[in-house]
Every structure is written in C-alpha cells, then in structure tokens.
Design a protein around this motif. Sequence first.
Motif, mmCIF file in Angstrom:
data_model
loop_
_atom_site.group_PDB
_atom_site.id
_atom_site.type_symbol
_atom_site.label_atom_id
_atom_site.label_comp_id
_atom_site.label_asym_id
_atom_site.label_seq_id
_atom_site.Cartn_x
_atom_site.Cartn_y
_atom_site.Cartn_z
ATOM 1 N N GLN A 160 0.818 -1.203 0.000
ATOM 2 C CA GLN A 160 0.000 0.000 0.000
ATOM 3 C C GLN A 160 0.861 1.266 0.000
ATOM 4 O O GLN A 160 0.594 2.219 -0.733
ATOM 5 C CB GLN A 160 -0.931 0.000 1.223
ATOM 6 N N GLN A 161 1.920 1.254 0.812
ATOM 7 C CA GLN A 161 2.805 2.426 0.855
ATOM 8 C C GLN A 161 3.521 2.620 -0.479
ATOM 9 O O GLN A 161 3.668 3.752 -0.955
ATOM 10 C CB GLN A 161 3.817 2.255 1.996
ATOM 11 N N THR A 162 3.985 1.503 -1.077
ATOM 12 C CA THR A 162 4.682 1.596 -2.354
ATOM 13 C C THR A 162 3.755 2.122 -3.446
ATOM 14 O O THR A 162 4.139 2.961 -4.269
ATOM 15 C CB THR A 162 5.230 0.216 -2.755
ATOM 16 N N THR A 163 2.509 1.646 -3.443
ATOM 17 C CA THR A 163 1.545 2.085 -4.458
ATOM 18 C C THR A 163 1.206 3.563 -4.297
ATOM 19 O O THR A 163 1.096 4.309 -5.279
ATOM 20 C CB THR A 163 0.270 1.230 -4.368
ATOM 21 N N LYS A 164 1.049 4.007 -3.042
ATOM 22 C CA LYS A 164 0.731 5.415 -2.801
ATOM 23 C C LYS A 164 1.880 6.328 -3.212
ATOM 24 O O LYS A 164 1.665 7.487 -3.546
ATOM 25 C CB LYS A 164 0.409 5.627 -1.324
ATOM 26 N N ALA A 165 3.096 5.798 -3.171
ATOM 27 C CA ALA A 165 4.269 6.610 -3.518
ATOM 28 C C ALA A 165 4.470 6.754 -5.020
ATOM 29 O O ALA A 165 5.339 7.502 -5.465
ATOM 30 C CB ALA A 165 5.526 6.004 -2.891
ATOM 31 N N LEU A 166 3.687 6.020 -5.819
ATOM 32 C CA LEU A 166 3.820 6.125 -7.271
ATOM 33 C C LEU A 166 3.409 7.524 -7.735
ATOM 34 O O LEU A 166 2.492 8.132 -7.192
ATOM 35 C CB LEU A 166 2.943 5.083 -7.960
ATOM 36 N N VAL A 167 4.079 7.998 -8.756
ATOM 37 C CA VAL A 167 3.741 9.303 -9.341
ATOM 38 C C VAL A 167 2.688 9.069 -10.416
ATOM 39 O O VAL A 167 2.983 8.592 -11.516
ATOM 40 C CB VAL A 167 4.990 9.965 -9.951
ATOM 41 N N LEU A 168 1.416 9.393 -10.085
ATOM 42 C CA LEU A 168 0.297 9.119 -10.973
ATOM 43 C C LEU A 168 -0.491 10.399 -11.231
ATOM 44 O O LEU A 168 -0.417 11.347 -10.441
ATOM 45 C CB LEU A 168 -0.626 8.059 -10.345
ATOM 46 N N PRO A 169 -1.279 10.427 -12.314
ATOM 47 C CA PRO A 169 -2.177 11.571 -12.526
ATOM 48 C C PRO A 169 -3.143 11.720 -11.358
ATOM 49 O O PRO A 169 -3.495 10.745 -10.687
ATOM 50 C CB PRO A 169 -2.912 11.201 -13.819
ATOM 51 N N ALA A 170 -3.601 12.944 -11.127
ATOM 52 C CA ALA A 170 -4.440 13.220 -9.957
ATOM 53 C C ALA A 170 -5.726 12.421 -9.981
ATOM 54 O O ALA A 170 -6.269 12.054 -8.927
ATOM 55 C CB ALA A 170 -4.745 14.725 -9.896
ATOM 56 N N THR A 171 -6.258 12.120 -11.172
ATOM 57 C CA THR A 171 -7.541 11.420 -11.266
ATOM 58 C C THR A 171 -7.396 9.908 -11.295
ATOM 59 O O THR A 171 -8.379 9.195 -11.421
ATOM 60 C CB THR A 171 -8.282 11.880 -12.529
ATOM 61 N N ALA A 172 -6.190 9.423 -11.184
ATOM 62 C CA ALA A 172 -5.970 7.968 -11.230
ATOM 63 C C ALA A 172 -6.413 7.340 -9.918
ATOM 64 O O ALA A 172 -6.316 7.938 -8.843
ATOM 65 C CB ALA A 172 -4.508 7.668 -11.481
ATOM 66 N N SER A 173 -6.942 6.101 -9.988
ATOM 67 C CA SER A 173 -7.314 5.345 -8.788
ATOM 68 C C SER A 173 -6.384 4.149 -8.643
ATOM 69 O O SER A 173 -5.888 3.618 -9.638
ATOM 70 C CB SER A 173 -8.764 4.870 -8.878
ATOM 71 N N GLN A 174 -6.157 3.735 -7.401
ATOM 72 C CA GLN A 174 -5.250 2.626 -7.139
ATOM 73 C C GLN A 174 -5.861 1.715 -6.088
ATOM 74 O O GLN A 174 -6.548 2.159 -5.171
ATOM 75 C CB GLN A 174 -3.890 3.144 -6.668
ATOM 76 N N GLN A 175 -5.601 0.443 -6.234
ATOM 77 C CA GLN A 175 -6.188 -0.543 -5.329
ATOM 78 C C GLN A 175 -5.220 -1.692 -5.151
ATOM 79 O O GLN A 175 -4.634 -2.184 -6.123
ATOM 80 C CB GLN A 175 -7.512 -1.055 -5.914
ATOM 81 N N VAL A 176 -5.033 -2.129 -3.901
ATOM 82 C CA VAL A 176 -4.215 -3.298 -3.574
ATOM 83 C C VAL A 176 -5.153 -4.375 -3.042
ATOM 84 O O VAL A 176 -6.005 -4.105 -2.193
ATOM 85 C CB VAL A 176 -3.135 -2.966 -2.532
ATOM 86 N N ALA A 177 -5.020 -5.596 -3.535
ATOM 87 C CA ALA A 177 -5.902 -6.690 -3.137
ATOM 88 C C ALA A 177 -5.073 -7.918 -2.791
ATOM 89 O O ALA A 177 -3.948 -8.087 -3.275
ATOM 90 C CB ALA A 177 -6.893 -7.018 -4.249
ATOM 91 N N ARG A 178 -5.655 -8.757 -1.912
ATOM 92 C CA ARG A 178 -5.054 -10.059 -1.620
ATOM 93 C C ARG A 178 -5.915 -11.124 -2.286
ATOM 94 O O ARG A 178 -7.102 -11.238 -1.987
ATOM 95 C CB ARG A 178 -4.969 -10.301 -0.119
ATOM 96 N N LEU A 179 -5.306 -11.910 -3.173
ATOM 97 C CA LEU A 179 -6.069 -12.870 -3.955
ATOM 98 C C LEU A 179 -6.158 -14.226 -3.279
ATOM 99 O O LEU A 179 -7.195 -14.879 -3.306
ATOM 100 C CB LEU A 179 -5.439 -13.020 -5.343
ATOM 101 N N ASN A 180 -5.050 -14.675 -2.702
ATOM 102 C CA ASN A 180 -5.042 -15.927 -1.937
ATOM 103 C C ASN A 180 -3.893 -15.870 -0.949
ATOM 104 O O ASN A 180 -3.406 -14.784 -0.631
ATOM 105 C CB ASN A 180 -4.949 -17.155 -2.861
ATOM 106 N N ALA A 181 -3.444 -17.020 -0.447
ATOM 107 C CA ALA A 181 -2.485 -17.056 0.662
ATOM 108 C C ALA A 181 -1.274 -16.150 0.434
ATOM 109 O O ALA A 181 -0.958 -15.309 1.279
ATOM 110 C CB ALA A 181 -2.027 -18.493 0.900
ATOM 111 N N ASP A 182 -0.589 -16.311 -0.688
ATOM 112 C CA ASP A 182 0.654 -15.564 -0.893
ATOM 113 C C ASP A 182 0.634 -14.750 -2.189
ATOM 114 O O ASP A 182 1.685 -14.401 -2.715
ATOM 115 C CB ASP A 182 1.846 -16.526 -0.908
#
Length: 802
Positions: free
Chosen positions: A434-456
């Motif tokens: 989550q921290q790494t994704t938030k640190a990305l340089v993205l356009p202001a209107t871009a959305s970002q999401q981190v998900a856990r799909l299974n165990a690892d």
Amino acid sequence: MSKVYNHKMENRHPLLQLFVFVSFFSLNLVAETLRLGVLSPRPVEITQERWQPLAEYLSEALPDHEIELIAANYLELDQLVTQGELDFVLTNPSHYIHIRYHQELSGALATLMVEDQGHALTGFGGVIFTLATSDIHQLSDVSGKNLAAVATDSLGGYQAQAYELLQENIKIPQDLNNLFLTGMPHDQAVQAVLDGRADVGFVRTGILEAMAAENAIDLDQLRIINSDRVQHFPLLISTRLYPEWPFIALARVDSSISRKIAGALLLLSNTSPVAEAAQVQGFSIPADYAPVEDLARALRLPPYDQEVQLSLADIWEHWRNLALTLLTVVASVLLIGSLYLLYINRRLARSYTEISAMAKRVNHLAYFDTLTGLSNRAFLHEQLDKIFQQNHSQMKHTSNLLVFINLDRFKVLNLARGNNFGDQLLKAVAEELQQTTKALVLPATASQQVARLNADEFAVLLAFDRKLSSHQEWKLGEQVAERLKERFSQPLELEGEALNLSARMASSYFPDSPQDSTEAVVRRVNTALDMARRQGGGCFVFFETPMGEQAIEHFEIEKTLSQAIRNHELCLHLQPQVTSEGQLKAAEALVRWEHPQKGLLSPGLFIPVAEESNLVVEIGCWVVTEALRLIQVARKRGLDFEMSINISARHFHQKNFVDWLKDQVYAAEINPKYLTLEITESLIIDNIDEVVEKMRELRRFGLKFSIDDFGTGYSSLSYLKHLPIHEIKIDKSFVQDVSTDPDSAALVETILAVAEKMQLQVVAEGVETQEQLEFLASKAKILYQGYYFSKPQPGEAWINNL
C-alpha cells in the motif's frame, strides 16, 4: 708490356665477379619492410616499447618481410596514412571511423582483446552512476542535474553515455545544470559524485570494479542507471557495447599478407611474452564497428561534425515530435478538464443517504480480506467488470494496469515459523504494498487498489479515466516495476528480524480490444506470471501479445512432441557436403518432424521447446541411433562418406554420454571415423574442463568433432586451439553476403586463415549462388554445403539415389 697488363686483368676478373655476386646476393636478402602505425595516447617512447614485441612477432610470421613500428599521435598518424607511408594501423575505434571515412581500407583484420577484472573482453562501454540514496533512478532523471566526466573526447567515459541519453531526448551539456570535466584518471569523476560536487558520474566499464577491488569505494554506495542495457556482460554497464581497438590493413596491402597477419594475431596466446609486454589478452575475430559510426553520426563527432543545410522538411522532421506532443498535451488537458467536470456533476447528483452502516459492514465482509484489510478477489473482479462495462457502454477508451505479485518461498516460511508468523508477514507485506503504491507518481484522477487474492498472492490495480499514450504506458509500467522490485530487494523488518523476501511479478494493460474481458486480462497476467516463474525469483514480466500465442503453441508442441518420438514421426534428412567440383565427401543429418496435421516441421519450431525440458535428450538419442542406421545402409551399398550430427549441450553434459555413445557405435558395428559430432561454441564455454575431457576420450575412440556456426559465439581462440576438433563450419550468415559485402568477405578470409594455421578442415554452410562458390574456391580448398548443390532430402531415399 701488353702481356703483363693482360695477365693482371685476368687475375682481377675472379675478384670482380665475386664482388658482384656477393652484392647481388646481399640485395636479395634484404626483407621488404611493412610499416605499422600505432596510436600513442602516452609518450611515444612508452608506446614504442609496449608494442615493439608485437612488431617483432609479426615479422617472424612473415619470413620475407620486416614490420617496422611507428608510434604517433592523432595528427601524425593521420598524416602518415594520408601520405601512404603506412601499411597497417592499430588505433582506437573512433579514430578508425575517422580514417575509414577519408581513406580506402581493406577492413579490420582483428579486434584487440584486453583483460578487465579477470575477464578477457573485446568490447567495452560506459557506466552512468549516482549515489544509492539519490532520487535519480532512470535516464530521464539525469536532466537538470550536475554531471562529472573525465573528458568529452572519451568514448567510454563520456560519448557512450551521451548517446544513450540522446535516445531519451536528453542532450548534454545543454540539458544539464552543470558539467564538470575532471580529467584523467576516471577516479576523479567517481570522487566528484561521492563528494556531492556532482549528482551523476560517467566512467568507462571496469573502473568501479577496479576501485572497489582497491577498497577505494563501496559499490553499495552507488546506483547504476540503465543497468539492464546489456545482458550477460561481466562488468557493470549502462550503455551498449563498443568494440576494442581494431588492427587495420590499408587497401594496398596484398590479401595474402593480410591473411597471414590476421592468422598470427588470432593465434597470439594470452600468456606469451608479446601479449604480456603489450598488456593485452591477444586478438579476436574483427568486431562490428557500425555502433561507433552510429554514435559519431548522432553526436556530430568527427568526421560527421560538418554543418548541413536544412530544408523546411528537415526542420519539420526535427520539431514534429515536439509539436505533436504539445498538441497532445493541450488535447489531454481539455479532455481531463471535461471528464473531471463530468465526474463532479455525477458526484453531486449521487445521494449519500442510501448508504447505511449495515450495508457497509456486509459489503466489507463480502469484498475485503479479514486478515490484511485489503480488498479480496471478488472485489477486484467486480472492479475489473465495472471498468469493462464503462468502456463498452459509454464508449470510453481508458488505460488500466493490473499487476500480480506472488511471494517466493512463503509456504516454506509458514511451515517453518508457524501460521501466526505467516499471518504477521502477510500483513506486513500488505502494508508495504500500500505504501509503495501510494508513492507512485500518478495523474491526480488515477485510482489505485491493492488486493489479496489468496495465501501468498497479491494484486495492484491502477485505473485511469483516459487513454494513455504508448510512451506514457511504457513509463508508468517501468515506474511500477522499478518501485516494486526495489521494495522486495530490501529486507523486511518483522518481530525484530530482517527477512529477505523476493517475489515474482507480472502485469498487463487492459482493455486491449473491444472484446477484452476480466477473464482474459487475468489469464494474460497469469501467463506473464508463469513466464516470471520460469525466469526465477525477483523478476517482473510485462505481458506482450505474442506471449499468449507462444504459450498456447508451446504447450501444444510440448504435449505432442513426446508422443511424436514414440509414434516414429521424427525423420532424418541429409544434406551433402561436397568439393567445389561437386564430389561427395560427407553429409549432415538434420532432424524433421512429420506432424500428422501440420506436415513437415523444421527443427526451429520444436527444438527450442525441447531444450527447455529433457525432451531434447530423447530426441538426441533418437538422432544418434537413426544416423548410425543410415551409415549402415550407406556402407552396405558401398558408399564411403562421413555423416555429421548435431549434439545439444544438455545431451553432451549427461554423465553417461560418453559410455552411452560408445555402446551405440559398437552395437551398430560401424567404424567411428564415419561419425562427426557438431557442437556449438556455447557448449565449450560451459564447464570447459569437463567438455575437453569428454571430447578427448571420444576422439581417442575415433569420433571427430566440428565447431558449428563458427564465429557467431563468444569463445576465445585460446580455448579452441586446445580442443580436439578437426573441422569448423562457417555460419551461413557470413557466406550469404561474402560476394557483396567487404566486411563479410574479410571475416571469412580471417576464418580461413585461422583454419589454415590450425590445420582444420572447413565447411561453408548456406552456399546458394555461383558467385559465393567462386569467391570461396578462390580463397581456400574447403567443403561446401547448401542449396546450390542440394536441399536436405529424406535420408534413406537420398542414399538410394546416389
């Protein structure tokens, strides 16, 4: 008086005759002098002393000639070449391009091989580095920084790096804040970065490793920019490779003398006193100097530094990209503004009173992972479906990026440390993502999401409300990959312990077509993730369209290939190897696959698949058995010719290969002399001691060895001359252009000179025209293989037609 005078003259005649005979004989003993000019970047006396043993060594290789060494600076060397006072020149690549532009040359005879950090190299490049703590991560970040380099005329210390930056539209020194020229040695440029006087430094390859070996620097202090530019090069590098100094022959030098000189250079041992005095490892087959010429043209270096007259078309071509970029930016701003206003209007029209606390709770349980708090697979798929629905229903064309991250060795850690430790580890990874994704340089209107799909396995979804350009997509993908790889390359602190984690990562943009779907994009990312799994931990793979097609084709071939061996669908075709008069001497056995549906398949379609598994060994065993059977058929018909077969590296490295092959030959009851094993140079490099021992044992048994595709690999002649080979095969890529391309012709002549010195038989592959045959026949007595004489034909049928 007359008698006395005549008597004296008669006594003098033998002395006069002896004097004339001795004078004439002495004149004929004087060897013809050939002059070798060597570029002297240091005092002439030092250069003369360094290269004089080489001149004496070459004189010994030419019994009727004497090589005179002349060390000179740039201007003096140019003048000597212009005045026709030199026959050979040894100089740096840039100077070679300058000479070739102004003078007629027969080409480079050989390329200098030097030692750098224990490696024998024929090429070098440049390194772009910065402090490991700086904000410079890629070439585009160099713009506006302070840069340190030794000098602008240094190919490895400045020009190579400037060329790479120019490919990113960064011109130096114009686009820099400041340029520090430190002068030699390169250490001063490194020190300028360490002292903070410069943000970025340029040095030649090998400099950083040398300073680290001397404990002058710690490589962990530095970050190498563009470090993946060249694969499998043993030193740190940021640019493409450029060849070392060429040994050049002027056009007027007789070709037979050039061949002898080339042969002597290529056979120079790295342990000889000549090589030690010159401080080199010897010479190799001449390299391609076109990259140096491309660099000189791009940077407007001599001899391409003359001003040219520009037309309006030239000006438009130069500024077209900038103009189009400005128009795209304006259009993008207007589009973003319009979409943003539409987004605000919809947000204002939406009622927040419909959302209740209970709905939030139910929604959280259904769509979020209870351990990490991240969204789960169901929520991710719903978001993907929503994006596709919006694109289809509203005719929107947006760019979106889906990334899968699969932790390496998580199951091992979970079993070894317990479930509680594993849970804490997953929560820590979720937080880092989550921290790494938030640190990305993205356009202001871009959305970002981190998900856990299974165990690892985790996922990152980046969604945009507009279509990004190809360049923007590439830059964004590069940023995501670099940040995630950097995160997993650093230890993770957990319960007071530093854990070294790695992960396989893959991504794909979507939608890639109007028919794209959630299932399709997930399948694409999983295909790329499987590719990353094959490459090993810690790598990031971007999905490319051919991957899906290749994955399907790869799976189908692998599934049916093992059945093809059992179903006797493989066959051997034979292609003859003949003299220039067409007399048959040998034949090469080439495997083909008679596919039930696709027809006859060439080995290029299925051998690469087989090489990824043990199927290539099964195919190799079948080829040996079938080749021995065909030799039996030929012998029964009274035909006397040798047969060569290709042996893969995986098959050759099998522990029982030697004993197994002997047993096959014994069982077939044929003389081993009729069988030749073709191996590639890459097989020789891998575990050279083991390879040589196996080759010698099989050579004593009576088999012969041939080096296939000679000149296309990386092996050194210092290795080859110790191998028990009796033949080399000139690759068809050299033969095809031999009658039209001077560089190919010079290279083939060099290979023939090597073969003559080493007393090796030569086979030229891919001979297809009368001109190629005549050229090769005029240079040496060799064997020929190619369509000019015969295409590969089914083995037994070909033998019966002889």
